[in-house]
Design an enzyme around this catalytic site. Structure first.
Site, PDB file in Angstrom:
ATOM      1  N   ARG A  63     -26.413 -23.136  18.894  1.00 38.59           N
ATOM      2  CA  ARG A  63     -25.282 -22.883  17.993  1.00 38.59           C
ATOM      3  C   ARG A  63     -24.098 -22.289  18.744  1.00 38.59           C
ATOM      4  O   ARG A  63     -22.943 -22.565  18.419  1.00 38.59           O
ATOM      5  CB  ARG A  63     -25.672 -21.962  16.834  1.00 38.59           C
ATOM      6  CG  ARG A  63     -26.606 -22.604  15.839  1.00 38.59           C
ATOM      7  CD  ARG A  63     -25.944 -23.824  15.172  1.00 38.59           C
ATOM      8  NE  ARG A  63     -26.868 -24.502  14.311  1.00 38.59           N
ATOM      9  CZ  ARG A  63     -27.416 -25.695  14.562  1.00 38.59           C
ATOM     10  NH1 ARG A  63     -27.122 -26.342  15.664  1.00 38.59           N
ATOM     11  NH2 ARG A  63     -28.236 -26.253  13.715  1.00 38.59           N
ATOM     12  N   GLU A  95     -22.496 -25.162  20.275  1.00 37.50           N
ATOM     13  CA  GLU A  95     -21.809 -25.895  19.222  1.00 37.50           C
ATOM     14  C   GLU A  95     -20.467 -25.224  18.895  1.00 37.50           C
ATOM     15  O   GLU A  95     -19.441 -25.904  18.739  1.00 37.50           O
ATOM     16  CB  GLU A  95     -22.691 -25.951  17.980  1.00 37.50           C
ATOM     17  CG  GLU A  95     -22.125 -26.762  16.842  1.00 37.50           C
ATOM     18  CD  GLU A  95     -23.080 -26.815  15.670  1.00 37.50           C
ATOM     19  OE1 GLU A  95     -23.265 -27.914  15.130  1.00 37.50           O
ATOM     20  OE2 GLU A  95     -23.631 -25.755  15.281  1.00 37.50           O
ATOM     21  N   SER A 120     -12.025 -14.037  31.818  1.00 39.58           N
ATOM     22  CA  SER A 120     -13.110 -13.713  32.729  1.00 39.58           C
ATOM     23  C   SER A 120     -14.424 -13.510  31.984  1.00 39.58           C
ATOM     24  O   SER A 120     -14.465 -12.899  30.923  1.00 39.58           O
ATOM     25  CB  SER A 120     -12.782 -12.440  33.506  1.00 39.58           C
ATOM     26  OG  SER A 120     -13.868 -12.068  34.328  1.00 39.58           O
TER      27      SER A 120
END
Length: 160
Positions: A87, A90, A113
């Site tokens: 997820r 995603e 960073s």
């Protein structure tokens, strides 16, 4: 012993003693809980004083303590198969282009960073089911324009 074997040993001890990650991170302390857990899972290193604390907590040998202090081979196979980790990928695949555009619009041509970086994870009670709040803060690093001529900006900071 390999690093993955030490991770399994640490997880076995955690299970056997019934410890929570909060108990472990409170006992080791010194840095973000995300980094402590990451180190115990083999993705980060612990500086020597924290490696010693972890070794004492888990009853590890001197060799295992030194292994906690080594720079690990970070990362995992792609794509991830764990649903929760997937997820996150995603989120980046779907929202990444918008995040990139918004960051570049605010800061200029560069990156956030992941080394000079802070993260926290908190539970937010909610009537329809508790929510996970993740806060991330990374230093903006502008790209350097190598070979720039006099009068041409050196880095990708935002132009007014």
């Amino acid at each position: 012993m390999r690093r993955d074997q030490l991770t399994e040993k640490i997880l076995d001890i955690k299970r056997a003693k019934g410890w929570s990650w909060k108990h472990i991170t409170d006992a080791i302390g010194g840095i973000s809980p995300v980094l402590v857990v990451g180190a115990l899972l083999g993705q980060q290193k612990l500086i020597k004083p924290l490696a010693k604390k972890a070794a004492n907590l888990f009853g590890l040998s001197e060799s295992e303590e030194r292994l906690l202090n080594e720079v690990p081979n970070r990362g995992a196979q792609m794509p991830p198969t764990d649903p929760l980790i997937y997820r996150f990928y995603e989120l980046v695949m779907i929202n990444g282009p918008a995040w990139k555009a918004l960051i570049e619009g605010e800061f200029g041509d560069g990156i956030m960073s992941a080394i000079d970086f802070d993260m926290s994870i908190e539970r937010q009670p909610h009537a329809k089911g508790d929510r996970v709040q993740i806060s991330m803060s990374g230093k903006f690093l502008p790209y350097k324009y190598y070979g720039n001529e006099q009068g041409i900006q050196e880095t990708g900071t935002k132009e007014d």
